[in-house]
Structures are given as structure tokens and as C-alpha cells.
Write a protein that holds these residues in place. Structure first.
Motif: not given
Length: 495
Positions: A235-248, A255-260
Motif C-alpha cells: 500500500l505504501s508503494l501505491r499498489r492498492f490491489e493488495a489484499r490479505i486472505p481472510e482465513t481466520r 484485522l485482515a478484514a479491516d485491512f482489506n
């Protein structure tokens, strides 16, 4: 991970040392009390001495008498050792080694054969040299009833195992034995050595399990954290497509859901920013191109500098000036620099006054103005100038895009803590998909038609900014007569 391993090693090592110290202390305490319980003869002799002498004064002045008393009282439990010139017994055997149970300098191969049947009898406490060169009575002390020392090496009862000396129902003194002197037999030290080895084994197993579980736990905890770190760096490199798998489903999963959600919001705002820059450049380029073309035509003599042509230039310049002013106002509102003088007022009265000012233009365009507003209406905190601008933008928008003939209706609805002003035209209305987007900057339902009518696409966006400044809400709905309905909700002024 190395830090966790060091922490586990220190923790397990500390626990092992603590357990070993506690085991030694408790076992020593147990052995001391066991030895004291086996000294019934010495206890009876001390009680008899106190009764005969009427106190402990003679025993305090004659320590050798106490030594003889100990030797004589315990003589029946084992042979006494020979005495040295000072009257103290000398060891008959070299001290025992705790780890082998044999005297120092002797191993199992050179041990003399045992006489008799079975193992040799355990030496008694009185003549057992053990690992210490001092005799047992050097570890014994007699205390008076107040636990003050009478005879012996101890200066206080601290660190002593005590046995009460009583005469009748009265406590006359105490017999004390230093706890760390109670482990005198090789079997005692062999027991402690076995306990220590067992404790070391348990500590090694616990350490191994701690490190193993620590590896699993760290992997379970660090994996999502590392993913979050990588996604944050993206995100700091302006790659806003970054996502975290929500497996927990725990806190890290939340936290992963909030980040997404945050990444999706940033991606949406980035797309809006790019669209905003593109729209602004286009909006500014169009009137500038028209101005440039008309000025070049005047310079080249293609068009004469008549009043009509000059008015056309003035109209484009005004349109450009209006666009720049709207952009400036939106920038002020979003940066918090837009000032509003909030005072108690009645938006219903301001809408009625603004609508009356537009009545001639509305009637000339073929519209009917139907005001169903309450008098005087509800009160709220607001800025009269900004609300006049709000209602003027809405009526101006109706003049541009509504189709006459048809009524323009305004009325008021009341809620518990708020009230709403509604403004509705007679059509042609807005597609349902466009209703949530009407208040976005530079949004147009029909781009070509809007530009032809002089709209900048910022009027309704400014309306939303003004309502947000007043802590209100504005939305667009489909009207009852196939037109557009604008709903403005204000908070009621509290006393």
C-alpha cells in the motif's frame, strides 16, 4: 524466534533451579525433623537435666556436658567414635562421597567384602561422619523457652528444625538441628542426586516441548503478521490491489478484514482521484478551447468583433470562472477551511424566500411552483448564506434539466429528532443507477446535454458539502410523478 528460544531456556532453567532449591530445602527440613524425632533419649536427658539443675545455666557454662549427653543418649543406637584430646570424637572412616555412597579414594572394585549377611547397617547419627567433618552435636543447639541459645553453635533459631522440650504442661526449651546438616548419610545424597537427574530430565523435556510449541505458535501468529506487513508495504508503494486472505476468525482475522476494507477504500479513492483529475482537465480544456477558437477567429478576421461574438466570449469566460470558483469552494470544504456562521434559523423560511426569488424564472420557463411549507417551520443551527446557496443550486439544477410544463413542489416532513425539506420536479427523472452518484463531483447523467446547458457538474456536489457542514444529509430519490426528488434532512435545534 531466537529471542523466544532464549526466553524459554531462561524460563525453564530458572524453574528447574527453583524446583531443585525447593526440593533440597524441603527434603532437608524433612530429614532434620526425622532425626529430631529419633532423639527421644537425648530429649529425656535434657528434660531431666533441666529439672535436676533448675535451669540451663550449668549446661550453658559446660558445653562438654552437652557433648557427653548426646554421645551417651545415642550410644545405644550405634558404637561411639574414639575421642581426641579435646574430648571430641574423631571420624573412624573418611567422608562419604554422595554420588557413590563410598568413602573418598575408594571405588566399588576395591571395597572390602562385607561381613555378615545382608547390607551393612546404616551408621547412626551420633557417630556418622558423612560428608562433613564435624560431629552431629556441632549441628545441635539447645534453646531456652524463649528460643534463646543455651549451648551449641547456633546463635538464633533461624534455619533450625526445632523439637519442643516440655516438663509437665510447661515448655522449658527447644532442641534445634541445622537443616542443612541433616543430610549426612550417603543414601540421602544419592536420593537428592536421583531427584536432581530426574528434574534435569523433566526440564529438558519441557524445554524441548516449549521450543517445539513455540515454533508452531510463532508460525501460527507470525504468518498473518508477515502477510499484513507485506500488504502494508505494498500500500505504501501505491499498489492498492493488495489484499490479505481472510482465513481466520480470531482478532488477526478481523484485522485482515479491516485491512482489506481499508485497501478497498483507498483503491476507490485513488480511482476517484484519477477520475477527478481527468474530469477537471477535460472541464477546463473545453471552455478554454472554445475561447481560444473564437479569439483566433476574431484575430484572423474570420468572425467580426461584433457585440454578439464578444458576448459569446464573455459567456465562456464566466463559465470558466464559475467552474474555478466551484472547485475552490469544494477544496475549502474538504480541507475544513469553509467557514459557516451557525446560528438558530428556520430552513423552511429560507427555502420559501429563495423559491419566491426564482418564481419569475420558473414561470417564464413554464413551471408551476407549489410551496407546501409550514410557517414558520422547525429551527436548526445553520448559515443563512450557505443554505441560500444550497437551495439556489437545487432550483438552478431544476431549471436546467427538468422538462416543463410541470409542478415544482416543496414541503416539509417531521421526525423525532430531525425534519426534512423535500423538493420534487415533474420529470424526466434520473435512472435508478445514477441516483446515488448525483452528488459526486463532476458526475453527469447526460454529459453532452449537461455541457450544452452550462452545467459544471459541481453544483450538487457543493450541495452535499454544505449539508455535511450543517451536520445534515441530502439524498436523491425517484419522485411520485416520474421526476426527481431531493430530500434534505436537518437536526432539530435542542433547547
Amino acid at each position: 524466534m531466537i529471542l523466544f528460544g532464549c526466553y524459554a531456556l531462561v524460563l525453564v532453567g530458572g524453574m528447574s533451579l527453583s524446583m531443585m532449591a525447593l526440593s533440597y530445602h524441603n527434603f532437608s527440613d524433612y530429614m532434620a525433623h526425622t532425626l529430631l524425632e529419633g532423639m527421644d533419649g537425648l530429649v529425656e536427658d535434657l528434660i531431666t537435666f533441666h529439672e535436676r539443675e533448675g535451669g540451663w545455666e550449668n549446661l550453658s557454662r559446660n558445653p562438654a556436658a552437652f557433648h557427653r549427653m548426646v554421645r551417651e543418649a545415642l550410644h545405644e543406637k550405634g558404637p561411639s567414635a574414639p575421642l581426641d584430646p579435646s574430648g571430641n570424637p574423631v571420624p573412624l572412616r573418611p567422608p562419604f562421597r554422595p554420588e557413590s555412597g563410598l568413602p573418598h579414594g575408594q571405588d566399588s572394585a576395591s571395597r572390602p567384602p562385607l561381613s555378615g549377611e545382608g547390607p551393612p547397617p546404616r551408621p547412626m547419627a551420633a557417630d556418622m561422619p558423612g560428608p562433613f567433618p564435624r560431629p552431629l552435636w556441632d549441628a545441635l543447639t539447645v534453646f531456652d523457652a524463649g528460643q534463646g541459645p543455651v549451648t551449641g553453635s547456633a546463635r538464633s533459631s533461624e534455619g533450625q528444625a526445632l523439637r519442643e522440650l516440655t516438663s509437665g504442661d510447661r515448655t522449658i526449651g527447644w532442641l534445634g538441628l541445622r537443616k542443612n546438616e541433616s543430610l549426612r548419610h550417603p543414601l540421602d545424597f544419592d536420593f537428592m542426586a536421583r531427584q536432581t537427574r530426574a528434574l534435569y530430565g523433566v526440564a529438558a523435556v519441557v524445554l524441548f516441548l516449549s521450543v517445539f510449541m513455540g515454533l508452531l505458535l510463532s508460525r501460527w501468529l507470525l504468518t498473518p503478521i508477515l502477510r499484513l506487513t507485506e500488504a502494508t508495504r505494498a500500500l505504501s508503494l501505491r499498489r492498492f490491489e493488495a489484499r490479505i486472505p481472510e482465513t481466520r476468525r480470531d482478532e488477526l482475522g478481523q484485522l485482515a478484514a479491516d485491512f482489506n476494507r481499508m485497501a478497498a477504500t483507498l483503491s476507490r479513492y485513488e480511482a476517484m482521484r484519477r477520475q477527478w483529475l481527468s474530469d477537471i482537465s477535460h472541464e477546463l480544456r473545453t471552455p478554454l478551447a472554445i475561447l481560444r477558437g473564437e479569439i483566433e477567429a476574431l484575430i484572423d478576421g474570420i468572425r467580426p468583433p461584433s457585440q454578439e461574438n464578444l458576448l459569446s466570449l464573455d459567456q465562456e469566460a464566466r463559465h470558466l470562472s464559475k467552474l474555478v470558483e466551484d472547485l475552490h469552494q469544494i477544496a475549502q470544504t474538504e480541507s475544513g477551511a469553509l467557514t459557516c456562521d451557525l446560528r438558530p434559523l428556520r430552513p423552511c423560511a429560507i427555502l420559501a424566500r429563495t423559491a419566491e426569488a426564482f418564481r419569475p424564472r420558473l414561470l417564464a420557463a413554464g413551471f408551476e411552483l407549489d410551496l407546501r411549507l409550514q410557517d414558520p417551520g422547525h429551527e436548526t443551527l445553520g448559515d443563512a448564506d450557505r443554505l441560500t446557496q444550497l437551495f439556489s443550486n437545487l432550483l438552478e439544477n431544476t431549471l436546467r434539466y427538468a422538462t416543463p410544463p410541470g409542478p415544482i413542489v416543496a414541503w416539509e416532513e417531521e421526525g423525532e429528532e430531525s425534519f426534512s425539506l423535500l423538493l420534487e420536479d415533474g420529470g424526466p427523472g434520473v435512472p435508478p443507477a445514477s441516483l446515488p452518484l448525483l452528488f459526486d463531483r463532476l458526475y453527469r447523467v447526460d454529459t453532452a446535454r449537461s455541457r450544452a446547458m452550462g452545467g459544471s457538474g459541481l453544483g450538487l456536489s457543493i450541495c452535499r458539502q454544505i449539508m455535511e457542514t450543517h451536520r445534515g444529509e441530502i439524498r436523491a430519490e425517484a419522485g411520485a410523478r416520474m421526476g426527481l426528488r431531493i430530500v434534505m434532512t436537518f437536526r432539530k435545534k435542542t433547547a
